[in-house]
Design an enzyme around this catalytic site. Structure first.
Site: not given
Length: 339
Positions: A43, A130, A165
């Site tokens: 991320s 995600d 994610h």
């Protein structure tokens, strides 16, 4: 003496892990191998890993990018973040613009020459479930690296795993499709548990010895204030995994693992620096793993504890002069220095 100091410090830190900052001391030097430094992240940590790989391409041999967008995508403006995360349908980031920006920075000596990327080895991952950083953004990361000079044969893109994610481990964390704290999940791929740390490290370094079943090394907290003021958003304490071989004098590789937003030790404890399987691979392959930390803050304004990929520390955030970039680079230099 250094080995004894490391063992004593680590033993105390692990005994009081929720308050490990109390045990933090100066980051030791280990005379690491200066030709084998690499980075990875999830991320915002993936955006940071891209930045670090590009800016320091002369000394970084590869990067693992998990759910991250291309270099300088936000161009210093938080309003661009949604595009950079692929959250605007049918409007992906434009890799040509990012390559042009990087080329300009390199021409001014603000980052290393992009020609260094010709030898970089890149791993990129985007889960099909995600819902934070969508695949159209991560697709652009792959395009950026190729347009910036990384040979296609040196880029591995995994984009067919039904993961949310998260960083993927063989066993720890949420179920595969989750998009939830601690943003670490476990997934089955081809009837086997997917080991993301091993996948990205082997893409960067080639075939490695299989990971340790029982660790021989230690997690060592260290004082980040030597490298970065509170005004950079970085936490007081960072973490380092030191394999026994490195503590005993081996010329070890250095790998920097950047956590994601809401994923520092202040939020998830030791989940990222102890349970993502980096340390198991490091233990058997002479790799020092650096886990620098960023915490949520009001000044600078960083409420989710993200690495700076859009400019909250200043306009030079993606350059070698950026506050967080300089800090991490100084940490790496310390690990490479002779004791």
């Amino acid at each position: 003496m250094k080995a004894l100091r490391t063992i004593v410090t680590a033993a105390f830190a692990l005994a009081v892990l929720p308050h490990a900052a109390q045990a933090a001391s100066a980051l030791p030097a280990y005379a690491g191998d200066p030709t084998q430094t690499s980075v990875s992240g999830l991320s915002s940590g993936a955006f940071m890993a891209v930045q670090y790989q590009v800016a320091y391409s002369g000394s970084v041999v590869g990067a693992g990018i998990v759910a991250g967008g291309p270099y300088y995508c936000a161009a210093g403006n938080i309003l661009n973040a949604q595009i950079c995360m692929g959250q605007v349908p049918f409007v992906p980031p434009n890799p040509a613009l990012m390559v042009a920006a990087a080329t300009g920075f390199a021409s001014l000596g603000q980052i290393d020459s992009l020609s260094n990327l010709e030898r970089a080895r890149i791993y990129v991952f985007s889960g099909t479930k995600d819902t934070v950083v969508y695949q159209q953004a991560v697709d652009t990361t792959v395009s950026f690296f190729k347009e910036a000079g990384v040979p296609a044969a040196n880029v591995k893109y995994v984009n067919n795993v039904p993961a949310g994610h998260a960083f993927i481990t063989p066993a720890f964390g949420n179920v595969c499709a989750d998009n939830a704290s601690p943003y670490i999940s476990h997934c089955t791929v081809g009837k086997q548990m997917y080991d993301q740390a091993g996948a990205l490290l082997q893409q960067i370094y080639g075939a490695l010895t299989q990971p340790a079943q029982a660790l021989t090394g230690s997690i060592v907290p260290f004082d980040q204030r030597e490298f970065a003021s509170a005004g950079t958003g970085m936490a007081d304490t960072g973490y380092l995994y030191v394999p026994k071989s490195c503590d005993e004098g081996a010329a070890c590789k250095v790998h920097v693992a950047f956590h994601g937003c809401k994923q520092s030790a202040a939020v998830v404890g030791d989940d990222y620096f102890a349970k993502t399987n980096y340390n198991q691979w490091a233990d058997t392959n002479n790799i020092l793993v650096l886990y620098p930390q960023v915490n949520a803050s009001t000044v600078p304004f960083n409420p989710q504890g993200c690495w700076d990929w859009f400019g909250y520390t200043g306009t030079d955030y993606a350059l070698k002069s950026g506050a967080q970039m300089k800090a991490v680079n100084a940490m790496v230099d310390r690990l490479l220095a002779r004791p």
